[in-house]
Enzyme design. Structure first.
Site, PDB file in Angstrom:
ATOM      1  N   SER A 103     -72.365  13.301 -52.223  1.00  0.00           N
ATOM      2  CA  SER A 103     -73.421  12.498 -52.856  1.00  0.00           C
ATOM      3  C   SER A 103     -74.205  13.260 -53.912  1.00  0.00           C
ATOM      4  O   SER A 103     -75.013  12.666 -54.630  1.00  0.00           O
ATOM      5  CB  SER A 103     -74.397  11.986 -51.786  1.00  0.00           C
ATOM      6  OG  SER A 103     -73.752  11.114 -50.895  1.00  0.00           O
ATOM      7  N   ARG A 143     -85.663  18.479 -30.123  1.00  0.00           N
ATOM      8  CA  ARG A 143     -86.643  17.750 -29.311  1.00  0.00           C
ATOM      9  C   ARG A 143     -86.980  18.432 -27.987  1.00  0.00           C
ATOM     10  O   ARG A 143     -88.128  18.458 -27.578  1.00  0.00           O
ATOM     11  CB  ARG A 143     -86.152  16.323 -29.044  1.00  0.00           C
ATOM     12  CG  ARG A 143     -86.172  15.438 -30.281  1.00  0.00           C
ATOM     13  CD  ARG A 143     -85.560  14.090 -29.982  1.00  0.00           C
ATOM     14  NE  ARG A 143     -85.420  13.287 -31.195  1.00  0.00           N
ATOM     15  CZ  ARG A 143     -84.582  12.287 -31.318  1.00  0.00           C
ATOM     16  NH1 ARG A 143     -83.803  11.937 -30.292  1.00  0.00           N
ATOM     17  NH2 ARG A 143     -84.508  11.607 -32.437  1.00  0.00           N
ATOM     18  N   CYS A 182     -86.112   6.927 -31.161  1.00  0.00           N
ATOM     19  CA  CYS A 182     -86.754   5.652 -31.487  1.00  0.00           C
ATOM     20  C   CYS A 182     -87.194   4.877 -30.241  1.00  0.00           C
ATOM     21  O   CYS A 182     -88.318   4.361 -30.184  1.00  0.00           O
ATOM     22  CB  CYS A 182     -85.813   4.793 -32.336  1.00  0.00           C
ATOM     23  SG  CYS A 182     -84.129   4.687 -31.697  1.00  0.00           S
ATOM     24  N   GLN A 184     -81.034  -2.593 -27.936  1.00  0.00           N
ATOM     25  CA  GLN A 184     -81.216  -1.864 -29.179  1.00  0.00           C
ATOM     26  C   GLN A 184     -80.398  -2.418 -30.353  1.00  0.00           C
ATOM     27  O   GLN A 184     -79.227  -2.751 -30.225  1.00  0.00           O
ATOM     28  CB  GLN A 184     -80.893  -0.382 -28.951  1.00  0.00           C
ATOM     29  CG  GLN A 184     -81.870   0.263 -27.989  1.00  0.00           C
ATOM     30  CD  GLN A 184     -81.643   1.747 -27.762  1.00  0.00           C
ATOM     31  OE1 GLN A 184     -81.751   2.215 -26.638  1.00  0.00           O
ATOM     32  NE2 GLN A 184     -81.345   2.498 -28.805  1.00  0.00           N
ATOM     33  N   GLY A 221     -79.752   1.116 -35.348  1.00  0.00           N
ATOM     34  CA  GLY A 221     -79.940   2.428 -34.749  1.00  0.00           C
ATOM     35  C   GLY A 221     -78.704   3.303 -34.837  1.00  0.00           C
ATOM     36  O   GLY A 221     -78.790   4.530 -34.732  1.00  0.00           O
ATOM     37  N   LYS A 245     -82.420  11.052 -23.038  1.00  0.00           N
ATOM     38  CA  LYS A 245     -83.453  11.355 -24.040  1.00  0.00           C
ATOM     39  C   LYS A 245     -84.762  10.699 -23.631  1.00  0.00           C
ATOM     40  O   LYS A 245     -85.836  11.307 -23.692  1.00  0.00           O
ATOM     41  CB  LYS A 245     -83.043  10.826 -25.424  1.00  0.00           C
ATOM     42  CG  LYS A 245     -81.965  11.609 -26.144  1.00  0.00           C
ATOM     43  CD  LYS A 245     -81.596  10.879 -27.434  1.00  0.00           C
ATOM     44  CE  LYS A 245     -80.349  11.461 -28.081  1.00  0.00           C
ATOM     45  NZ  LYS A 245     -79.909  10.640 -29.238  1.00  0.00           N
ATOM     46  N   ARG A 283     -76.773  -1.757 -26.368  1.00  0.00           N
ATOM     47  CA  ARG A 283     -76.709  -2.147 -27.785  1.00  0.00           C
ATOM     48  C   ARG A 283     -76.460  -3.648 -27.866  1.00  0.00           C
ATOM     49  O   ARG A 283     -75.551  -4.174 -27.204  1.00  0.00           O
ATOM     50  CB  ARG A 283     -75.565  -1.397 -28.477  1.00  0.00           C
ATOM     51  CG  ARG A 283     -75.539  -1.576 -29.988  1.00  0.00           C
ATOM     52  CD  ARG A 283     -76.658  -0.840 -30.667  1.00  0.00           C
ATOM     53  NE  ARG A 283     -76.526   0.606 -30.539  1.00  0.00           N
ATOM     54  CZ  ARG A 283     -77.464   1.476 -30.920  1.00  0.00           C
ATOM     55  NH1 ARG A 283     -78.610   1.053 -31.437  1.00  0.00           N
ATOM     56  NH2 ARG A 283     -77.277   2.774 -30.769  1.00  0.00           N
ATOM     57  N   HIS A 306     -85.704  -2.611 -31.903  1.00  0.00           N
ATOM     58  CA  HIS A 306     -85.342  -2.409 -30.496  1.00  0.00           C
ATOM     59  C   HIS A 306     -86.330  -3.143 -29.594  1.00  0.00           C
ATOM     60  O   HIS A 306     -87.531  -3.213 -29.884  1.00  0.00           O
ATOM     61  CB  HIS A 306     -85.377  -0.923 -30.145  1.00  0.00           C
ATOM     62  CG  HIS A 306     -84.328  -0.093 -30.814  1.00  0.00           C
ATOM     63  ND1 HIS A 306     -83.261  -0.617 -31.496  1.00  0.00           N
ATOM     64  CD2 HIS A 306     -84.185   1.268 -30.883  1.00  0.00           C
ATOM     65  CE1 HIS A 306     -82.499   0.364 -31.969  1.00  0.00           C
ATOM     66  NE2 HIS A 306     -83.048   1.514 -31.608  1.00  0.00           N
ATOM     67  N   ASN A 312     -87.022  -0.079 -35.245  1.00  0.00           N
ATOM     68  CA  ASN A 312     -86.518   1.265 -34.931  1.00  0.00           C
ATOM     69  C   ASN A 312     -86.351   2.152 -36.153  1.00  0.00           C
ATOM     70  O   ASN A 312     -86.382   3.382 -36.032  1.00  0.00           O
ATOM     71  CB  ASN A 312     -85.177   1.175 -34.187  1.00  0.00           C
ATOM     72  CG  ASN A 312     -84.145   0.355 -34.935  1.00  0.00           C
ATOM     73  OD1 ASN A 312     -84.318  -0.856 -35.100  1.00  0.00           O
ATOM     74  ND2 ASN A 312     -83.087   0.981 -35.390  1.00  0.00           N
TER      75      ASN A 312
END
Length: 335
Positions: free
Chosen positions: A42, A101, A130, A157, A161, A209, A231, A238, A311
């Site tokens: 890119s 995280r 999220c 979700q 996402g 998570k 999902r 979400h 989200n």
């Protein structure tokens, strides 16, 4: 806020990166030089910021420019490789991946809840998952008063996402077209109880998570969390069904008042008039919407709630930009 600032966006051409550019512009973040970074293929292409084209450059060039802040949304492996290079150059990194995280040396921040933990020395700051962000936004004011013991959450979700490939899969399925698959199964007219990879304990990484990040953000390892992440074929945001057990009893009117007074939370809870949060209403909004508030009649001190948020915005880009705003306000970012 400062009136000048070099700001890099790593992953500028992706769904979240594009949203970060949009939110930096919407919130009038003090950017004097935007430094968009994307994959090597890119480099040389352009993104538009504040009506002007900006050429995408390589990460190496971006590091050399020493931006004050770098917003990362390019995946965990990219963050692990590049975030330390930016940090060494004096840049404060706000990373949207899962890479940092649960690192004990890094802060995991939702500004309305725990921005106070940040210092000038924090050069790599983690943006939470999220699904975790919107849940803890609704739970933080309640935890303070009633002390959460246990959370049972099921998520519904959005395909956004997963990214553009997933959106394309769903839209092409609706047209009856065979396409490249982002998921192991069809997503349109379906629900897939599988987000991220499965772990040895039978949970997915997404579910774990939520378990681990919630405790870290709330600063309370005693909170027990169990999650199921699903999902579904929607675009706006979400949704989460949350069952939360407190140490102390509560009054529903007090719960509504606490939630309504918390920054960034909107209560939509009028079932008589069929008013409750839905992804189509949260789409392109920064707030976290909470409704279907009702007592769990099967056990004491337990509340059911329904939480919805966009989200890509509060769940990712907006939260990251809010962290940046706090750093600027406190004089922690840039020289």
């Amino acid at each position: 806020m400062r009136s000048y600032m070099k700001v890099a966006v790593i992953g500028a051409s992706g769904l979240v990166g594009t949203m970060m550019l949009r939110i930096l512009e919407e919130r009038n973040f003090p950017v004097t030089e935007l430094i968009p970074v994307a994959s090597e293929k890119s480099v040389g292409k352009e993104v538009v910021f504040k009506g002007k084209p900006c050429k995408i450059i390589s990460a190496k060039e971006a590091v050399e420019k020493k931006p004050a802040i770098a917003f990362f949304s390019a995946g965990g492996s990219t963050s692990l490789e590049l975030a330390p290079k930016f940090a060494e150059a004096g840049t404060t990194v706000i990373d949207n991946s899962a890479a940092w995280r649960m690192d004990k040396t890094k802060k995991l921040v939702v500004p309305e809840i725990n921005a106070h933990v940040l210092t000038r020395e924090d050069k790599i700051i983690a943006n939470p998952n999220c699904s975790t962000i919107q849940m803890v936004m609704a739970l933080a004011p309640l935890h303070k008063k009633y002390q959460i013991r246990r959370i049972v959450v099921s998520t519904y979700q959005s395909v956004t996402g997963t990214g553009k490939k997933a959106v394309d899969q769903m839209m092409n399925e609706r047209k009856g077209l065979k396409t490249e698959m982002a998921y192991p199964h069809a997503i349109d007219l379906n629900a897939i109880p599988h987000i991220d990879v499965f772990q040895d304990n039978g949970y997915t990484k997404e579910e774990m998570k939520m378990v681990n990040e919630t405790k870290k953000i709330m600063g309370d390892e005693s909170i027990r969390v169990t999650a199921t992440a699903v999902r579904i074929p929607v675009m706006g945001g979400h949704s989460e069904s949350v069952n939360v057990e407190f140490s102390h009893d509560y009054n529903l009117d007090d719960v509504r008042a606490l939630l309504g007074a918390f920054p960034g939370v909107v209560v939509v809870d009028d079932v008589k008039n069929l008013a409750y949060p839905m992804p189509m209403h949260a789409h392109n909004r920064d707030e976290v919407f909470v409704g279907r508030l009702r007592r769990d009649e099967s056990q004491p001190n337990t509340l059911n709630m329904w939480i919805v948020s966009d989200n890509l915005r509060k769940g990712a880009a907006t939260n990251a930009v809010q962290i940046g705003e706090y750093l600027v306000r406190m004089g922690f970012a840039g020289s």
